[in-house]
Write an enzyme that holds these catalytic residues in place. Structure first.
Site, PDB file in Angstrom:
ATOM      1  N   TYR A 151       0.822  -1.220   0.000  1.00  0.00           N
ATOM      2  CA  TYR A 151       0.000   0.000   0.000  1.00  0.00           C
ATOM      3  C   TYR A 151       0.850   1.263   0.000  1.00  0.00           C
ATOM      4  CZ  TYR A 151      -3.753  -3.200   0.927  1.00  0.00           C
ATOM      5  OH  TYR A 151      -4.634  -4.234   0.805  1.00  0.00           O
TER       6      TYR A 151
ATOM      7  N   ASP B 238      -1.926 -18.205   4.226  1.00  0.00           N
ATOM      8  CA  ASP B 238      -2.918 -19.045   3.541  1.00  0.00           C
ATOM      9  C   ASP B 238      -3.614 -19.977   4.528  1.00  0.00           C
ATOM     10  OD1 ASP B 238      -0.458 -20.267   3.789  1.00  0.00           O
ATOM     11  OD2 ASP B 238      -0.335 -20.985   1.728  1.00  0.00           O
TER      12      ASP B 238
ATOM     13  N   ASP C  23      -6.073  -6.877   4.874  1.00  0.00           N
ATOM     14  CA  ASP C  23      -7.163  -6.468   3.987  1.00  0.00           C
ATOM     15  C   ASP C  23      -7.967  -7.707   3.566  1.00  0.00           C
ATOM     16  OD1 ASP C  23      -8.779  -5.095   2.244  1.00  0.00           O
ATOM     17  OD2 ASP C  23      -7.168  -4.226   1.063  1.00  0.00           O
TER      18      ASP C  23
HETATM   19  O1  AKG Z   1      -8.955   2.086  -0.435  1.00  0.00           O
HETATM   20  C1  AKG Z   1      -9.594   1.275  -1.081  1.00  0.00           C
HETATM   21  O2  AKG Z   1     -10.209   1.574  -2.099  1.00  0.00           O
HETATM   22  C2  AKG Z   1      -9.695  -0.134  -0.629  1.00  0.00           C
HETATM   23  C3  AKG Z   1      -9.169  -0.341   0.762  1.00  0.00           C
HETATM   24  C4  AKG Z   1      -9.613  -1.596   1.362  1.00  0.00           C
HETATM   25  O3  AKG Z   1     -10.048  -2.535   0.746  1.00  0.00           O
HETATM   26  C5  AKG Z   1      -9.547  -1.717   2.810  1.00  0.00           C
HETATM   27  O4  AKG Z   1      -8.940  -0.884   3.477  1.00  0.00           O
HETATM   28  O5  AKG Z   1     -10.080  -2.690   3.353  1.00  0.00           O
HETATM   29 MG    MG Z   2     -10.569  -4.203   1.997  1.00  0.00          MG
END
Ligand code: AKG
Ligand code: MG
Ligand code: NDP
Length: 466
Positions: free
Chosen positions: A161, A333, A357
């Site tokens: 990210y 996993d 995420d």
């Molecule tokens: O920032 C986004 O568009 C997706 C972020 C995301 O999926 C999350 O933080 O769970």
């Molecule tokens: Mg997400």
């Protein structure tokens, strides 16, 4: 503090939340900024705000109230200010300390980078906290959803990210690939294909340790007994593998009195079972097939056992380790199936950004789905609450989407500022509404005999149940 943000004056009857020496001071009429959000965010916010206000009014009889202050981000900000994330919106979230937001759209492939991620990075909201628990009456695809009670702590500022990516075919990508192939990989058989896009995945000691530290502190405060470091360290050794190593360092160096690692628990357990056990016998129990390892491997294990017994044998032995927080780790996993098959074994998951995420959406499915998946982004002195889900654009402005996740994110906010009576009132009323089988489409399609209600009616029924 500015007197206006995006040209709007702060509510005159509100006070800012203050933060000093690690403590928040919450006035009875805090100004709380909100970002409505794109897509379904619009319907969800309207409904959620009514629920929050009703609960606070009912819980405190007018003595306390939230003074909402809209800040702009995403499509609404772009339309009004020709800016996806105006500085004033960030400044307001920073100056006013605690805010809540709806989801914001991020295009796939090209276009702007995630505003959600940007906000987390700019405000250094390093811990994404996503509790996953079951509410009675919610339809679930698993047999025992009530056994799921997990809080995910996701590192929120780095990993892939970080946005350090180079598009295939650009001079930058070509330059980086050429550098890697010639300068870094020259003596190996590894090659990056010339037609690749390339992304960088930084995982730092600093970022990892503060996240794991936050997760263990939460375990101590909440009485949770297991912290699992989730990583893909078998493959990505120096990023995900290092996350695991640094996570264990936090547990054993900063929280020694309170933590036992899984391997330490085996070593200590073997001594508890047989006080006369030798180091070699203990090692053989810990590593089945040890005799097939080389001498260096055996010696390292013997040293680990000796070191464990010397350092914590007295404090953590004789069963005392069973009262400590167990810190273990699982490869990413495997954790996806573990939390489905044996959810009771997991309580806190501490993980890097991308794993967190993925796992937070998957875990939410076990307790009913993204309609009931709240979250918070927490930094030192700052918090932005938001649901796990996105903008679900196909349902935008139809008054059908489940506002549950933002409502429960607001419950987290109320808990965070210490307004626990209002928080509990909302949680109970929402659970009651679901048990009465008045639910939005996502739950109705899985619940026999349920009545489908829209976003706004769901909120109204929650308020009626307070
Ligand atoms: O920032 C986004 O568009 C997706 C972020 C995301 O999926 C999350 O933080 O769970
Ligand atoms: Mg997400
Ligand atoms: N923090 C943020 O602001 C986030 C933003 N996003 C952004 O959102 C956009 C859309 O992403 P997408 O991948 O479609 O993911 P979404 O989370 O928006 O939606 C995926 C699916 O999840 C279900 N869902 C989501 N929210 C709810 C809800 N409140 N109630 C009931 N069901 C819900 C719906 O399933 P069904 O179709 O089965 O009904 C929906 O189609 C993207 O631009 C993405 O980048 C994504 C995640 C987080």
């Amino acid at each position: 503090m500015q007197s206006t943000y995006n040209g709007l004056e702060l509510p005159k009857d509100g006070q800012p939340i203050q933060y000093a020496n690690g403590q928040f001071t919450i006035p009875d009429n805090p100004i709380i900024p909100f970002i409505e959000g794109d897509g379904t965010g619009r319907d969800i916010w309207k409904a959620s705000q009514r629920v929050f206000d009703a609960a606070v009014e009912k819980a405190y009889g007018g003595k306390r109230s939230i003074k909402w202050f809209e800040i702009y981000a995403g499509e609404k900000a772009y339309r009004q200010f020709n800016n996806w994330l105006p500085d004033d919106s960030v400044n307001a979230a920073r100056d006013l300390r605690v805010s809540i937001k709806g989801p914001l759209t991020t295009p796939v492939g090209g276009g702007i980078r995630s505003l959600n991620v940007a906000l987390r990075q700019i405000l250094d909201l390093y811990s994404c906290v996503r509790p996953v628990r079951y509410y009675q009456g919610v339809p679930s695809p698993v047999k025992h959803p009530e056994k799921v009670d997990i809080v995910i702590f996701r590192e929120n500022t780095e990993d892939v990210y970080s946005g350090v990516e180079f598009k295939q075919g650009t001079p930058d990508a070509a330059k980086l690939i050429s550098f890697l192939n010639t300068e870094m990989l020259g003596n190996t058989k590894k090659r990056i294909r010339e037609d690749s896009g390339v992304g960088i995945k930084p995982i730092s000691i600093f970022g990892t340790k503060r996240l794991v530290r936050y997760a263990i502190k939460h375990a101590l405060e909440s009485g949770r007994k297991t912290v699992t470091l989730v990583h893909k360290g078998n493959i990505q050794k120096f990023t995900e593998g290092a996350f695991r190593e640094w996570g264990y360092e936090v547990a054993t160096e900063e929280f020694r009195e309170h933590c036992v690692t899984e391997r330490e628990s085996w070593i200590l357990g073997n001594v508890d079972a047989n006080p006369n056990i030798t180091i070699e016998e203990n090692a053989a129990l810990i590593e089945p097939g040890l005799e097939f390892g080389n001498q260096a491997f055996r010696d390292a294990l013997y040293a680990e056992i000796k070191q464990t017994l010397d350092s914590i044998g007295k404090t953590h032995g004789n069963g005392a380790w069973k009262q400590k927080i167990l810190v273990n780790d699982r490869i990413a996993d495997s954790i996806f199936q573990q939390i489905i098959i044996r959810p009771s074994d997991y309580s806190i998951l501490a993980t890097s950004n991308l794993n967190g995420d993925y796992i937070s959406d998957a875990a939410a499915a076990q307790v009913g789905g993204l309609g009931i998946a709240p979250g918070a982004n927490i930094g030192d002195g700052y918090a932005v609450f938001e649901a796990t889900h996105g903008t679900a654009p196909k349902y935008a402005d139809k008054d059908v989407i489940n506002p549950g996740s933002v409502i429960l994110s607001g419950v987290m906010l109320l808990d965070f500022i210490g307004w626990k009576e209002a928080a509990k009132m909302i949680e109970n009323a929402m659970e009651k509404t679901i048990q009465q089988k008045f639910v939005t489409y996502d739950f109705e399609r899985q619940t026999a005999g349920a009545t489908k209600v829209g976003t706004s009616e769901f909120a109204t029924r929650i308020i009626g149940n307070m």
